[in-house]
Design a protein around this motif. Structure first.
Motif, short mmCIF file in Angstrom:
data_model
loop_
_atom_site.label_atom_id
_atom_site.label_comp_id
_atom_site.label_asym_id
_atom_site.label_seq_id
_atom_site.Cartn_x
_atom_site.Cartn_y
_atom_site.Cartn_z
N ALA A 179 0.83 -1.21 0.00
CA ALA A 179 0.00 0.00 0.00
C ALA A 179 0.86 1.25 0.00
O ALA A 179 0.55 2.24 -0.66
N ILE A 180 1.98 1.22 0.72
CA ILE A 180 2.87 2.38 0.78
C ILE A 180 3.54 2.59 -0.58
O ILE A 180 3.75 3.72 -1.01
N VAL A 181 3.84 1.52 -1.29
CA VAL A 181 4.48 1.63 -2.60
C VAL A 181 3.50 2.21 -3.61
O VAL A 181 3.87 3.03 -4.45
N TRP A 182 2.25 1.82 -3.57
CA TRP A 182 1.25 2.27 -4.53
C TRP A 182 0.67 3.65 -4.20
O TRP A 182 0.13 4.31 -5.09
N ALA A 216 -0.52 6.33 -6.99
CA ALA A 216 -1.93 6.72 -7.04
C ALA A 216 -2.10 8.23 -6.91
O ALA A 216 -2.95 8.83 -7.58
N MET A 217 -1.28 8.85 -6.06
CA MET A 217 -1.35 10.31 -5.90
C MET A 217 -0.97 11.01 -7.20
O MET A 217 -1.62 11.99 -7.61
N LEU A 271 -1.45 17.05 -5.06
CA LEU A 271 -1.23 15.60 -5.12
C LEU A 271 0.00 15.26 -5.95
O LEU A 271 0.75 14.33 -5.61
N LEU A 272 0.22 15.98 -7.04
CA LEU A 272 1.41 15.73 -7.87
C LEU A 272 2.69 15.99 -7.08
O LEU A 272 3.63 15.19 -7.11
N ILE A 273 2.75 17.11 -6.39
CA ILE A 273 3.94 17.45 -5.62
C ILE A 273 4.17 16.41 -4.51
O ILE A 273 5.29 15.92 -4.32
N ILE A 333 5.18 12.94 -6.14
CA ILE A 333 6.56 12.95 -6.63
C ILE A 333 7.53 12.98 -5.46
O ILE A 333 8.56 12.30 -5.47
N GLY A 334 7.20 13.74 -4.44
CA GLY A 334 8.07 13.80 -3.25
C GLY A 334 8.18 12.46 -2.55
O GLY A 334 9.25 12.08 -2.06
N LEU A 335 7.09 11.73 -2.49
CA LEU A 335 7.11 10.41 -1.84
C LEU A 335 7.74 9.34 -2.73
O LEU A 335 8.36 8.40 -2.22
#
Length: 169
Positions: free
Chosen positions: A7-10, A14-15, A42-44, A47-49
């Protein structure tokens, strides 16, 4: 444990996908900007994550900008020749005099009227036409107060007058 890791990888992916979708929605639906703003946030965040390094972040930004560029090109094409151009989003009818439309202050009804100047026209001033005080412009000549004038031309709110001889008034 493996499910939480998956879930953390996706989540960042998804964001990013949902952020791109929201920005594209903003391109096609005019409004206040809420979908676009949420999409950018959400994009920022995505991408940050997702990015592990600066180079990976730059690559993701380039990919997202390329996708949004293609979507913008499609939106502009659709706005001029596609489905958006057929929706009643933009008024295409002309509201001109030939179609029978007149502004609320159509001054042409005064054309040809005779009145008297209230102030000195050098070349602008005021004149009275049957109890209606109007701002007028002489055709270049100096006209004294109380002289008879005739409206010769109306251009929007600009009313052009000429002096009359005393016996014509």
């Amino acid at each position: 444990m493996l499910e939480a890791l998956t879930a953390i990888v996706w989540l960042p992916i998804a964001m990013i996908v949902f952020g791109v979708i929201l920005v594209i929605v903003e391109m096609f639906i005019p409004g206040f900007g809420v979908p676009g703003t949420l999409g950018i946030i959400l994009l920022i965040a995505g991408i940050g994550l997702q990015a592990k390094s600066l180079m990976e972040a730059i690559l993701l930004v380039i990919i997202v900008l390329a996708v949004l560029g293609v979507a913008l090109a499609f939106a502009l094409h659709s706005a001029t020749k596609g489905i958006i151009s057929r929706t009643p989003l933009i008024l295409k009818a002309r509201l001109n005099r030939e179609q029978g439309f007149r502004s609320t202050e159509d001054m042409e009804v005064f054309l040809g009227k005779v009145g008297r100047t209230l102030t000195t026209l050098r070349p602008t001033g005021s004149a009275d036409f049957d109890g209606v005080k109007l701002d007028v412009v002489s055709d270049g000549e100096y006209i004294e107060p109380g002289c008879p004038v005739e409206i010769t031309k109306v251009e929007g709110r600009r009313i052009l007058v000429r002096a009359l001889a005393k016996e014509q008034a």
